[in-house]
Write a protein that holds these residues in place. Structure first.
Motif, short mmCIF file in Angstrom:
data_model
loop_
_atom_site.label_atom_id
_atom_site.label_comp_id
_atom_site.label_asym_id
_atom_site.label_seq_id
_atom_site.Cartn_x
_atom_site.Cartn_y
_atom_site.Cartn_z
N PRO A 39 0.76 -1.23 0.01
CA PRO A 39 -0.02 -0.05 -0.04
C PRO A 39 0.85 1.30 0.10
CG PRO A 39 -0.10 -0.93 2.07
CD PRO A 39 0.82 -1.84 1.32
N PRO A 40 0.27 2.35 -0.61
CA PRO A 40 1.30 3.69 -0.55
C PRO A 40 1.51 4.12 0.82
CG PRO A 40 -0.99 3.86 -1.30
CD PRO A 40 -1.17 2.53 -0.84
N ARG A 41 2.87 4.53 1.00
CA ARG A 41 3.21 4.86 2.27
C ARG A 41 2.64 6.46 2.28
NH1 ARG A 41 7.60 2.10 5.14
NH2 ARG A 41 8.48 0.34 3.93
N SER A 42 2.50 6.90 1.25
CA SER A 42 2.14 8.65 1.34
C SER A 42 0.96 8.70 1.81
CB SER A 42 2.27 9.26 -0.04
OG SER A 42 1.24 8.36 -0.95
N PHE A 43 0.13 7.61 1.94
CA PHE A 43 -1.24 7.63 2.55
C PHE A 43 -1.34 7.51 4.20
CE2 PHE A 43 -4.52 6.14 -0.67
CZ PHE A 43 -3.87 6.64 -1.82
N GLY A 44 -0.17 6.99 4.63
CA GLY A 44 0.18 7.13 6.06
C GLY A 44 0.27 5.49 6.71
N PHE A 45 0.10 4.31 5.60
CA PHE A 45 0.17 3.06 6.08
C PHE A 45 1.39 2.76 6.65
CE2 PHE A 45 -3.29 2.38 2.83
CZ PHE A 45 -4.08 1.75 3.58
N THR A 46 1.52 1.77 7.44
CA THR A 46 2.90 1.46 8.26
C THR A 46 2.81 -0.10 8.44
OG1 THR A 46 1.86 1.65 10.48
CG2 THR A 46 3.29 3.66 9.69
N VAL A 47 4.09 -0.70 8.39
CA VAL A 47 3.84 -2.11 8.53
C VAL A 47 3.53 -2.48 9.76
CG1 VAL A 47 5.60 -4.16 8.52
CG2 VAL A 47 5.94 -2.45 6.72
N CYS A 48 2.86 -3.80 10.04
CA CYS A 48 2.45 -4.26 11.26
C CYS A 48 2.91 -5.35 11.61
CB CYS A 48 0.74 -3.99 11.47
SG CYS A 48 -0.11 -4.84 10.36
#
Length: 88
Positions: A42-51
């Motif tokens: 997913p796009p990091r620019s959306f604020g997604f982080t690895v969990c």
């Protein structure tokens, strides 16, 4: 995930609109990335982080990603979207 013909700005814009819609009622979006498909990240620019780390599953190696409503609201993707639609 989209085919190569569907990669690009239109998909990015559709994803931003989807996040706006989902976060009307949700607080968190989760998704998975397939290790053998780099385009599934997913796009990091959306604020997604690895969990989490990569995990073997019956469909291949996956890792989780999370996007909170607060991270979305603070993200560069949402800021650009709001600037795009703001009246001037």
């Amino acid at each position: 995930l989209y085919t190569p013909e569907g990669w690009g700005r239109e998909v990015h814009n559709a994803a931003r609109e989807a996040c706006e819609w989902v976060f009307r009622t949700a607080q968190v979006i989760t998704t998975f990335e397939a290790e053998n498909n780099p385009r599934s990240q997913p796009p990091r620019s959306f604020g997604f982080t690895v969990c989490g780390p990569w995990q073997q599953t019956p469909i291949g190696s996956l890792r989780g990603w999370v996007l909170t409503k607060a991270a979305w609201q603070a993200s560069p993707a949402r800021r650009r979207m709001c600037l795009q639609y703001s009246p001037h």
